[in-house]
Design a protein around this motif. Structure first.
Motif, PDB file in Angstrom:
ATOM      1  N   PRO A  21      12.428  20.708  73.153  1.00  0.00           N
ATOM      2  CA  PRO A  21      13.048  19.604  72.592  1.00  0.00           C
ATOM      3  C   PRO A  21      14.485  19.730  72.282  1.00  0.00           C
ATOM      4  O   PRO A  21      15.164  20.761  72.128  1.00  0.00           O
ATOM      5  N   ALA A  22      15.611  18.780  73.113  1.00  0.00           N
ATOM      6  CA  ALA A  22      16.691  18.871  73.006  1.00  0.00           C
ATOM      7  C   ALA A  22      17.212  18.755  71.628  1.00  0.00           C
ATOM      8  O   ALA A  22      16.831  18.112  70.728  1.00  0.00           O
ATOM      9  N   ARG A  23      18.601  19.582  71.618  1.00  0.00           N
ATOM     10  CA  ARG A  23      19.261  19.298  70.128  1.00  0.00           C
ATOM     11  C   ARG A  23      18.302  19.962  68.927  1.00  0.00           C
ATOM     12  O   ARG A  23      18.265  19.213  67.938  1.00  0.00           O
ATOM     13  N   SER A  24      17.614  20.873  69.187  1.00  0.00           N
ATOM     14  CA  SER A  24      16.825  21.512  67.955  1.00  0.00           C
ATOM     15  C   SER A  24      17.260  23.034  67.744  1.00  0.00           C
ATOM     16  O   SER A  24      16.134  23.787  67.655  1.00  0.00           O
ATOM     17  N   PRO A  25      18.469  23.268  67.252  1.00  0.00           N
ATOM     18  CA  PRO A  25      18.688  24.497  67.081  1.00  0.00           C
ATOM     19  C   PRO A  25      17.913  25.211  65.520  1.00  0.00           C
ATOM     20  O   PRO A  25      17.620  26.236  65.615  1.00  0.00           O
ATOM     21  N   ASP A  26      17.381  23.964  64.964  1.00  0.00           N
ATOM     22  CA  ASP A  26      16.732  24.438  63.833  1.00  0.00           C
ATOM     23  C   ASP A  26      15.301  24.795  63.798  1.00  0.00           C
ATOM     24  O   ASP A  26      14.669  25.518  63.345  1.00  0.00           O
ATOM     25  N   LEU A  27      14.812  24.808  65.119  1.00  0.00           N
ATOM     26  CA  LEU A  27      13.490  25.302  65.575  1.00  0.00           C
ATOM     27  C   LEU A  27      13.556  26.590  66.163  1.00  0.00           C
ATOM     28  O   LEU A  27      12.404  27.236  66.236  1.00  0.00           O
ATOM     29  N   ASN A  28      14.562  26.955  66.733  1.00  0.00           N
ATOM     30  CA  ASN A  28      14.883  28.198  67.340  1.00  0.00           C
ATOM     31  C   ASN A  28      15.129  29.203  66.138  1.00  0.00           C
ATOM     32  O   ASN A  28      16.157  29.338  65.651  1.00  0.00           O
ATOM     33  N   PRO A  29      14.323  30.269  66.057  1.00  0.00           N
ATOM     34  CA  PRO A  29      14.625  31.401  64.808  1.00  0.00           C
ATOM     35  C   PRO A  29      15.838  32.102  65.226  1.00  0.00           C
ATOM     36  O   PRO A  29      16.300  32.851  64.476  1.00  0.00           O
ATOM     37  N   ILE A  30      16.017  32.350  66.660  1.00  0.00           N
ATOM     38  CA  ILE A  30      17.303  33.300  66.934  1.00  0.00           C
ATOM     39  C   ILE A  30      18.724  32.768  66.282  1.00  0.00           C
ATOM     40  O   ILE A  30      19.664  33.632  66.228  1.00  0.00           O
ATOM     41  N   TYR A  85      14.611  41.204  60.965  1.00  0.00           N
ATOM     42  CA  TYR A  85      14.676  39.623  60.592  1.00  0.00           C
ATOM     43  C   TYR A  85      13.859  39.318  61.599  1.00  0.00           C
ATOM     44  O   TYR A  85      13.535  38.150  61.423  1.00  0.00           O
ATOM     45  N   VAL A  86      13.473  39.792  62.711  1.00  0.00           N
ATOM     46  CA  VAL A  86      12.494  39.282  63.660  1.00  0.00           C
ATOM     47  C   VAL A  86      11.175  38.951  63.424  1.00  0.00           C
ATOM     48  O   VAL A  86      10.845  37.576  63.456  1.00  0.00           O
ATOM     49  N   VAL A  87      10.425  39.558  62.616  1.00  0.00           N
ATOM     50  CA  VAL A  87       9.150  39.358  62.095  1.00  0.00           C
ATOM     51  C   VAL A  87       8.990  38.076  61.194  1.00  0.00           C
ATOM     52  O   VAL A  87       8.524  37.080  61.503  1.00  0.00           O
ATOM     53  N   PRO A  88       9.796  38.052  60.033  1.00  0.00           N
ATOM     54  CA  PRO A  88       9.902  37.008  59.167  1.00  0.00           C
ATOM     55  C   PRO A  88      10.313  35.859  59.963  1.00  0.00           C
ATOM     56  O   PRO A  88       9.704  34.674  59.667  1.00  0.00           O
ATOM     57  N   LEU A  89      11.262  35.837  60.795  1.00  0.00           N
ATOM     58  CA  LEU A  89      11.568  34.665  61.507  1.00  0.00           C
ATOM     59  C   LEU A  89      10.854  33.862  62.283  1.00  0.00           C
ATOM     60  O   LEU A  89      10.401  32.700  62.384  1.00  0.00           O
ATOM     61  N   VAL A 112       9.735  19.536  60.332  1.00  0.00           N
ATOM     62  CA  VAL A 112       9.856  18.634  61.412  1.00  0.00           C
ATOM     63  C   VAL A 112       9.272  17.194  61.219  1.00  0.00           C
ATOM     64  O   VAL A 112       9.692  15.987  61.313  1.00  0.00           O
ATOM     65  N   LEU A 113       7.872  17.447  61.148  1.00  0.00           N
ATOM     66  CA  LEU A 113       7.121  16.465  60.921  1.00  0.00           C
ATOM     67  C   LEU A 113       7.337  15.818  59.560  1.00  0.00           C
ATOM     68  O   LEU A 113       7.315  14.541  59.481  1.00  0.00           O
ATOM     69  N   ASP A 114       7.513  16.502  58.482  1.00  0.00           N
ATOM     70  CA  ASP A 114       7.935  15.949  57.170  1.00  0.00           C
ATOM     71  C   ASP A 114       9.166  15.209  57.264  1.00  0.00           C
ATOM     72  O   ASP A 114       9.247  14.151  56.479  1.00  0.00           O
ATOM     73  N   ALA A 115      10.215  15.505  58.027  1.00  0.00           N
ATOM     74  CA  ALA A 115      11.384  14.979  58.248  1.00  0.00           C
ATOM     75  C   ALA A 115      11.351  13.688  59.087  1.00  0.00           C
ATOM     76  O   ALA A 115      12.598  13.081  59.533  1.00  0.00           O
ATOM     77  N   ARG A 116      10.383  13.582  59.948  1.00  0.00           N
ATOM     78  CA  ARG A 116      10.075  12.474  60.795  1.00  0.00           C
ATOM     79  C   ARG A 116      10.914  12.702  61.794  1.00  0.00           C
ATOM     80  O   ARG A 116      11.679  11.759  62.284  1.00  0.00           O
ATOM     81  N   GLY A 117      11.408  13.890  62.572  1.00  0.00           N
ATOM     82  CA  GLY A 117      12.056  14.254  63.482  1.00  0.00           C
ATOM     83  C   GLY A 117      13.510  14.669  63.158  1.00  0.00           C
ATOM     84  O   GLY A 117      14.292  14.997  64.297  1.00  0.00           O
ATOM     85  N   HIS A 118      14.003  14.298  61.928  1.00  0.00           N
ATOM     86  CA  HIS A 118      15.287  14.643  61.623  1.00  0.00           C
ATOM     87  C   HIS A 118      15.580  16.042  61.400  1.00  0.00           C
ATOM     88  O   HIS A 118      14.581  16.843  61.591  1.00  0.00           O
ATOM     89  N   HIS A 119      16.741  16.449  61.284  1.00  0.00           N
ATOM     90  CA  HIS A 119      17.155  17.808  60.733  1.00  0.00           C
ATOM     91  C   HIS A 119      16.181  18.226  59.688  1.00  0.00           C
ATOM     92  O   HIS A 119      16.122  17.544  58.825  1.00  0.00           O
ATOM     93  N   THR A 120      16.331  19.625  59.606  1.00  0.00           N
ATOM     94  CA  THR A 120      15.363  20.341  58.431  1.00  0.00           C
ATOM     95  C   THR A 120      16.551  21.284  58.141  1.00  0.00           C
ATOM     96  O   THR A 120      17.601  21.488  58.315  1.00  0.00           O
ATOM     97  N   LYS A 121      16.087  22.068  56.941  1.00  0.00           N
ATOM     98  CA  LYS A 121      16.791  22.968  56.114  1.00  0.00           C
ATOM     99  C   LYS A 121      17.289  24.089  56.945  1.00  0.00           C
ATOM    100  O   LYS A 121      18.016  24.986  56.629  1.00  0.00           O
ATOM    101  N   TYR A 122      16.157  24.417  58.080  1.00  0.00           N
ATOM    102  CA  TYR A 122      16.442  25.462  58.836  1.00  0.00           C
ATOM    103  C   TYR A 122      17.729  25.379  59.874  1.00  0.00           C
ATOM    104  O   TYR A 122      18.203  26.565  60.376  1.00  0.00           O
TER     105      TYR A 122
END
Length: 338
Positions: free
Chosen positions: A265-274, A313-317, A328-338
């Motif tokens: 999904p576009a504009r989702s840096p909080d989903l990318n562990p890198i 940090y690779v494995v924990p992330l 993301v589900l809890d935030a209803r699609g909005h930004h998360t703490k990640y």
């Protein structure tokens, strides 16, 4: 001496004076009688003088530099326009220092100077696609995420890190506003890298802007050898929706090579562990406010941090992916703490 003061009222004055309160504070603390007002400042002062008590007079202090209206303008400027204290002095043409502005903001009680991440703005379509992605992949086992190669580009500047800033935040607001990233400053380098459970790809520096041709060359140089050696070409490739990534020629090139691309999904840096790896490396590269005089020195520092500090940090992330999707589900699609 004030003859109308009752013995009870005199006792109250004596008790308050024993606490080293000023005459005005004592007069203000006394409750008025039903038939008249409380003893005045002058009455209390005369009574204490007649008893030989030391009179504590509060100094008036310096004249106020800012009016109530100016204070409200300052608070509005930092909470709405995200100005710094120095910018407030300049923009509002104040006859005071930036330190005075900071004291005013601290005295307000509901403003805090804190670090605020710069996150991309989300449209309703972005939110819908983020929710759809989280719903579709929340049930995936960890074995699936162990076969994903996450990738991203990072711009490194000789002047200092990008990605976050400190500013005054109104704690009464439910959420802070975020601005899109804007890169500027001195010399900088464009870097591509990837990570998976099997390790880190080689880091590739790109000269100038990244177009589809350059991007395919980067993948040919770094992704394909890594995928073949570490995953026997049995992997899923993650990339964001940058123009060079979604170009028709890039999609056709990846499809011809048999590379499975994760529908990101576009504009989702909080989903990318890198993205969290970049944060770790930024703290290492720019430790103690370090800056670089030459791009070559910056590249050497980034490569050293990528080789030594990123791997742990690779494995924990990677194992945080289910939690990220749930957030993301809890935030209803909005930004998360990640």
């Amino acid at each position: 001496m004030a003859p109308w003061l009752s013995e009870h009222k005199k006792g109250q004055i004596d008790a308050l004076a024993g606490q080293d309160l000023s005459v005005r504070a004592i007069a203000k603390a006394l409750k008025p009688r039903p038939d008249r007002s409380r003893p005045s400042y002058a009455t209390v002062s005369r009574y204490l003088a007649s008893r030989g008590r030391r009179i504590v007079r509060k100094k008036p202090g310096p004249k106020r530099l800012l009016s109530r209206k100016s204070e409200r303008r300052i608070i509005r400027a930092v909470s709405v326009d995200a100005l710094t204290s120095g910018q407030v002095v300049h923009e509002l043409h104040l006859q005071c220092s930036a330190r005075t502005v900071r004291r005013t903001l601290q005295a307000a009680g509901f403003l805090r100077y804190k670090r605020v991440s710069r996150k991309p703005l989300l449209s309703s379509d972005n939110i819908r696609k983020r929710l759809a992605f989280a719903t579709a992949f929340i049930a995936k086992p960890m074995a699936f995420w162990h076969q994903v190669v996450f990738s991203d580009e990072k711009i490194w500047s000789c002047d200092g890190p990008f990605g976050s800033s400190q500013r005054w935040v109104d704690c009464r607001a439910k959420s802070s506003s975020y601005a899109r990233r804007q890169h500027s400053g001195g010399g900088k380098v464009h870097m591509w890298a990837g990570m998976s459970l099997r390790g880190l790809t080689m880091a590739v520096f790109v000269e100038g802007g990244l177009n589809a041709v350059k991007y395919q060359q980067v993948l040919l140089e770094a992704l394909l050898p890594f995928g073949l050696e570490m995953h026997d070409f049995n992997f899923t490739f993650q990339q964001d929706n940058a123009p060079a990534h979604t170009a028709n020629s890039t999609e056709a090139w990846l499809d011809a090579l048999g590379v499975t691309v994760l529908p990101w999904p576009a504009r989702s840096p909080d989903l990318n562990p890198i993205e969290n790896i970049w944060g770790v490396l930024s703290r290492v590269v720019y430790r103690k406010g370090r800056q670089f005089a030459r791009v070559a020195e910056l590249k050497a520092a980034v490569l050293a941090a990528w080789a030594t500090d990123a791997q742990k940090y690779v494995v924990p992330l990677l194992e945080s992916m289910p939690r990220r999707l749930q957030a993301v589900l809890d935030a209803r699609g909005h930004h998360t703490k990640y």
